[in-house]
Design an enzyme around this catalytic site. Structure first.
Site, PDB file in Angstrom:
ATOM      1  N   HIS A 106       0.797  -1.233   0.000  1.00 36.98           N
ATOM      2  CA  HIS A 106       0.000   0.000   0.000  1.00 36.98           C
ATOM      3  C   HIS A 106       0.820   1.269   0.000  1.00 36.98           C
ATOM      4  CE1 HIS A 106      -4.176  -1.402   0.545  1.00 36.98           C
ATOM      5  NE2 HIS A 106      -3.592  -2.469   1.082  1.00 36.98           N
TER       6      HIS A 106
ATOM      7  N   LYS B 251      -9.562  13.716   3.838  1.00 36.26           N
ATOM      8  CA  LYS B 251      -8.671  12.566   3.871  1.00 36.26           C
ATOM      9  C   LYS B 251      -7.757  12.765   5.063  1.00 36.26           C
ATOM     10  CE  LYS B 251      -7.277  13.713  -0.379  1.00 36.26           C
ATOM     11  NZ  LYS B 251      -7.216  12.444  -1.093  1.00 36.26           N
ATOM     12  N   ARG B 252      -6.974  11.741   5.416  1.00 32.96           N
ATOM     13  CA  ARG B 252      -6.022  11.935   6.496  1.00 32.96           C
ATOM     14  C   ARG B 252      -5.135  13.146   6.211  1.00 32.96           C
ATOM     15  NH1 ARG B 252      -5.744   7.963  10.659  1.00 32.96           N
ATOM     16  NH2 ARG B 252      -4.071   9.334  11.393  1.00 32.96           N
TER      17      ARG B 252
ATOM     18  N   LYS C  85      -0.107  14.511   1.137  1.00 37.25           N
ATOM     19  CA  LYS C  85      -1.432  14.777   0.568  1.00 37.25           C
ATOM     20  C   LYS C  85      -1.651  16.272   0.308  1.00 37.25           C
ATOM     21  CE  LYS C  85      -3.669  10.659   2.639  1.00 37.25           C
ATOM     22  NZ  LYS C  85      -4.513  10.009   1.621  1.00 37.25           N
TER      23      LYS C  85
ATOM     24  N   THR D  28      -8.829   6.354  -2.802  1.00 31.09           N
ATOM     25  CA  THR D  28     -10.167   5.840  -3.122  1.00 31.09           C
ATOM     26  C   THR D  28     -11.195   6.956  -2.947  1.00 31.09           C
ATOM     27  OG1 THR D  28     -10.293   5.013  -0.847  1.00 31.09           O
ATOM     28  CG2 THR D  28      -9.798   3.402  -2.585  1.00 31.09           C
TER      29      THR D  28
ATOM     30  N   LYS E 269     -14.879   8.007  -5.040  1.00 31.13           N
ATOM     31  CA  LYS E 269     -16.198   8.287  -4.446  1.00 31.13           C
ATOM     32  C   LYS E 269     -16.730   9.637  -4.918  1.00 31.13           C
ATOM     33  CE  LYS E 269     -14.350   6.156  -0.260  1.00 31.13           C
ATOM     34  NZ  LYS E 269     -13.763   6.511   1.057  1.00 31.13           N
TER      35      LYS E 269
HETATM   36  C1  LIG Z   1     -12.487   6.814   1.381  1.00 28.89           C
HETATM   37  C2  LIG Z   1     -12.061   7.208   2.719  1.00 28.89           C
HETATM   38  C3  LIG Z   1     -10.709   7.473   2.979  1.00 28.89           C
HETATM   39  C4  LIG Z   1      -9.635   7.426   1.909  1.00 28.89           C
HETATM   40  O1  LIG Z   1      -9.538   8.712   1.310  1.00 28.89           O
HETATM   41  P1  LIG Z   1      -8.307   9.106   0.363  1.00 28.89           P
HETATM   42  O2  LIG Z   1      -8.723  10.425  -0.198  1.00 28.89           O
HETATM   43  O3  LIG Z   1      -8.219   8.056  -0.694  1.00 28.89           O
HETATM   44  O4  LIG Z   1      -7.099   9.196   1.212  1.00 28.89           O
HETATM   45  C5  LIG Z   1     -10.352   7.843   4.259  1.00 28.89           C
HETATM   46  N1  LIG Z   1     -11.269   7.951   5.243  1.00 28.89           N
HETATM   47  C6  LIG Z   1     -12.573   7.725   5.018  1.00 28.89           C
HETATM   48  C7  LIG Z   1     -13.542   7.883   6.137  1.00 28.89           C
HETATM   49  C8  LIG Z   1     -13.020   7.334   3.757  1.00 28.89           C
HETATM   50  O5  LIG Z   1     -14.310   7.089   3.564  1.00 28.89           O
END
Ligand SMILES: *Cc1c(COP(=O)(O)O)cnc(C)c1O
Length: 821
Positions: free
Chosen positions: A369, A560-561, A566, A668, A672
């Site tokens: 990952h 995101k985190r 990022k 991911t 979404k």
């Molecule tokens: C999808 C998701 C992530 C991953 O987000 P990235 O933008 O791909 O880092 C992290 N936390 C939650 C709650 C998510 O639903």
């Protein structure tokens, strides 16, 4: 056990019409929970409703297990230290197609489904993307009819709850089990003993010629599983998520207790229970703590013992394990499983080392990952040896074979030998978990095309040279049930009305929508749905944070985190530049924007926490400045989690996917957002590249350096100071932040953070700034042209069906696990 001559009463499957459901709910409320409906509290209704839904899951659960058993089929075991599943009630109702019946049933009882379902806590047993992927995969495995178990830890305290006090992140424990967990079943009969420490003795008295040894652990705990059913789309298959908890062998040391040492008597008990107490909250840097290694071994050993027991029970011969079990390692956290299976096969089941190694490698596969060097898990050798002495021996033995083979068959030189070794010999000796997982697996996959190519060129270059067929790509996906149908029923209805129901079972059929991008009437409806979702988010922001936002503004979202790679910092610096420009040129045709941020920082990650504070400091200044009223608003939304994501994804106009190229393995969140009709502003990183290939170059805003250019820039004497001096907007924004314009009470607060951009700018904030800023201004122009913006948004929804985790799982199933035709 059961006397087969006895006729059992036959059970009829539960009815799911509203009247039957209402009766079941009252039945559970009365006889299970022990409450009179008139005295029941909202949480009682939640528990009773879940219990009623669960009953109809159980019938299907048993049917799925029976089917796999009767077919003697191969099972998939997905080992993951994280499962970020969120709430289960809506997921389950929607997949069973009983949401409206449950709603009606509760109405008959005077209860509102939406109010009750809001009470369900998020099962936050994960940090971010990796844990959410595991949750999407569980749902997709059930959907595409792959018999599967997920294995993990039932953390009593999952991900911390984030509050923001005076702009700073504050971490609070999350108590998701406080009201009990009506989804799970404790399975005490499937408990196993897990050992730690101690010593290893020869297995035979003469100690000769045999590979087996006898490990006498110094400490032991019991692993007991809790099972949660995972329902696939349309309820065709129900798989099991099996989460382990730790219980002491001797809950209380009676000798100590009787001697008056009442605290000491509970020492063992506390020590055992600490194993399943907390999820480590660091997203992409290993904690390096002994407790973490204990957790990894604890759940790996319990899962492997369970898998081996089940195999022997059904099939008898352990040598056929690879034909009946595929074990996927989600990152290196369960990599010690490789050594644990070897131990079980050699020490307990009498296989030779060579036989065991063959079975092991044909059973395991590993998903990588991350390529960040600081994120690769290694353990100090003395710690590993003290905790797992037998596993250390086995790792040495595996390593010896590996290195001899590399030298003899491949002619590897000392450098290459050093690189593939399972032991890092540079400095303090450490066990390399990624190399162990690689060596012990027949398949090693990356999670997006670029990431997989970089794996071959960087961390695994030498292992790839040795095993050129092992690395393969499986681009991540997300489940369209949760990330479209449930979080956006309004869009789902519009899509069904427009292109029919085919996309419900085949997400790629969303492509039928492409022509409607050019249909003005359809675009109006698509915009109206987006408006409803933005209105809903605006209500939530008002209720939870007292924040007022204009739902007609462009909603620009980065959730995101929080991590330097990022680049939330790039986003907020650009916001400062925009703020400055609006004030300097109020006469220009500015487009109203609401910039939303959300995400947790690892509690020990200083710069990430400072970036949260900076976002809040800038927001405070901007939101109070009458000069930009109605044009720019900035907010940090606290406690980003799955439930918050379900509200924010459908409400976004613009998705920020702006990582430094080469550093985000896949992402991911990007999928979404696009599925829900947001445009993406992003770098050529991770799955953004494949999203661009699917939606078309003209329907996504790409900016910045490529991964190759980032590498070249770093290698060729990059001088960020010169870049900053060449960009007036950037220089002004950085200067404002570091001189304390947004932190007058502590003017030097951001001096070091911004100093890092001047000094080395490892994450290329300065290098990418101008290109990012220009892309944002192009988006302003596009936003002013509603027809064109909406057409592009429609094309995003229409063309990202490929990013369904059903597609990803089918690829794993065919190419790695060999479980589907
Ligand atoms: C999808 C998701 C992530 C991953 O987000 P990235 O933008 O791909 O880092 C992290 N936390 C939650 C709650 C998510 O639903």
């Amino acid at each position: 056990m059961q006397n087969t001559t006895v006729a059992l009463p036959t059970l009829t499957p539960r009815e799911t019409d509203p009247d039957s459901l209402a009766r079941d709910i009252v039945e559970h409320l009365t006889h299970r929970i022990g409450k009179n409906p008139s005295a029941a509290k909202p949480h009682d209704w939640l528990a009773a409703t879940i219990a009623a839904i669960r009953d109809s899951v159980i019938d299907r659960w048993i049917a799925s297990t029976t089917k796999t058993y009767e077919q003697g089929g191969k099972r998939v075991y997905y080992l993951s230290l994280e499962f970020l599943i969120g709430r289960l009630m809506r997921d389950t109702m929607s997949n069973l197609g009983i949401m409206e019946n449950v709603r009606t049933a509760l109405e008959k009882l005077g209860v509102d489904l939406d109010l009750v379902s809001e009470l369900e806590p998020d099962a936050a047993l994960g940090n971010g993307g990796l844990g959410r992927l595991a949750a999407c995969f569980m749902e997709s495995m059930a959907t595409v009819d792959v018999p599967a178990y997920g294995y993990g830890i039932r953390y009593v305290n999952g991900m911390f709850r984030q509050e923001v006090h005076d702009g700073w992140q504050v971490e609070l424990p999350e108590t998701w089990l406080a009201h009990g967990n009506p989804w799970e079943f404790e399975r005490r009969e499937a408990s196993y003993e897990i050992g730690f420490g101690g010593l290893v003795e020869p297995a035979r008295a003469d100690g000769s010629g045999d590979d087996a040894r006898s490990w006498r652990p110094q400490e032991r705990v019991i692993a007991t599983p809790y099972d949660t059913p995972v329902v696939g789309w349309r309820g065709e298959r129900v798989n099991t998520l099996r989460l382990w908890t730790a219980v002491p062998i001797d809950p209380i040391l009676l000798d100590a207790f009787n001697a008056g040492d009442h605290i000491g008597a509970l020492k063992e008990s506390n020590k055992a229970e600490s194993l399943a107490r907390v999820l480590y909250p660091a997203d992409s840097t290993p904690a390096g703590q002994e407790l973490r290694l204990r957790q990894e071994y604890f759940f790996s050993s319990a899962s492997l013992q369970d898998i081996v027991r089940r195999h022997l029970q059904y099939f008898g011969d352990i040598r056929t394990l690879p034909d009946k079990a595929a074990i996927q390692l989600n990152d290196t956290h369960p990599a010690v499983s490789v050594a644990e299976l070897m131990r079980l096969l050699i020490d307990e089941l009498d296989l030779s080392f060579a036989e065991a190694w063959d079975v092991t490698r044909r059973t395991f596969s590993y998903t990588n990952h991350t390529l960040l060097p600081e994120a690769l898990e290694t353990w100090p050798l003395p710690l590993f040896e003290r905790l797992l002495p037998r596993h250390m021996q086995l790792i040495y033995a595996i390593n010896a074979r590996l290195l001899i083979e590399a030298k003899r068959d491949k002619g590897f030189d000392d450098r290459a030998i050093g690189a593939i070794s399972l032991i890092d010999e540079g400095g303090e000796r450490r066990v390399r978990m990624a190399n162990l997982a690689f060596a012990g697996s027949h398949s090693v996959n990356g999670v997006a095309a670029l990431h997989t190519e970089l794996m071959k060129e960087t961390v695994f270059a030498d292992l790839h040279r040795m095993f050129p067929d092992r690395i393969n790509n499986k681009t991540n996906g997300v489940t369209p049930r949760r990330w479209l149908m449930q979080c956006n029923p309004e869009l789902t209805s519009l899509l069904r009305e427009t292109i029919g129901d085919r996309f419900l079972d085949d997400t790629e059929a969303l492509a039928d929508l492409v022509p409607f991008a050019d249909d003005a009437a359809f675009r109006e409806k698509f915009r109206a749905v987006k408006q409803v979702k933005k209105g809903r988010l605006a209500d939530v922001l008002k209720d939870r944070m007292g924040l007022r936002v204009d739902p007609s503004a462009l909603f620009d979202v980065q959730i995101k985190r929080i991590h330097e790679y990022k680049r939330q910092l790039l986003n907020i610096v650009e916001a400062v530049a925009l703020y400055d420009q609006i004030r300097s040129h109020p006469e220009r045709d500015w487009q109203p924007r609401v910039k939303l941020f959300g995400g947790k920082a690892a509690p020990s990650y200083h710069n990430a926490k400072l970036i949260i504070k900076l976002i809040n400091d800038v927001a405070r200044t901007v939101n109070h400045d009458p000069a930009v009223q109605g044009l720019l608003k900035i907010a940090f939304v606290p406690n980003y989690n799955v439930s918050m994501a379900e509200i924010m994804m459908p409400a976004a106009d613009l998705s920020e996917q702006i990582s430094t190229a080469g550093m985000e393995a896949s992402g991911t969140g990007n999928m979404k957002f696009a599925l829900n009709g947001a445009l993406t502003i992003g770098t050529l990183d991770g799955a953004n590249i494949e999203i661009m290939e699917h939606v078309g170059r003209e329907n996504i805003r790409i900016f910045g350096l490529t991964a190759q250019e980032v590498a070249d820039t770093r290698n060729n004497g990059y001088n960020p100071r010169a870049v900053i001096e060449g960009s007036r907007e950037l220089a002004q924004a950085l200067n404002a932040i570091s001189s304390g314009v947004f932190s007058p009470e502590d003017p030097t607060r951001y001096r070091d953070l911004i100093g890092g951009i001047y000094d080395h700018d490892w994450f290329m904030v300065a290098a990418d700034f101008d290109s990012y800023h220009a892309a944002q201004r192009e988006l302003d122009t596009l936003w002013a042209n509603k027809a064109e913006w909406d057409a592009q948004a429609v094309r995003n929804t229409a063309r990202v069906g490929w990013f369904s985790s059903d597609r990803t799982i089918r690829q794993y199933a065919r190419e790695i696990w060999k479980v589907l035709p």
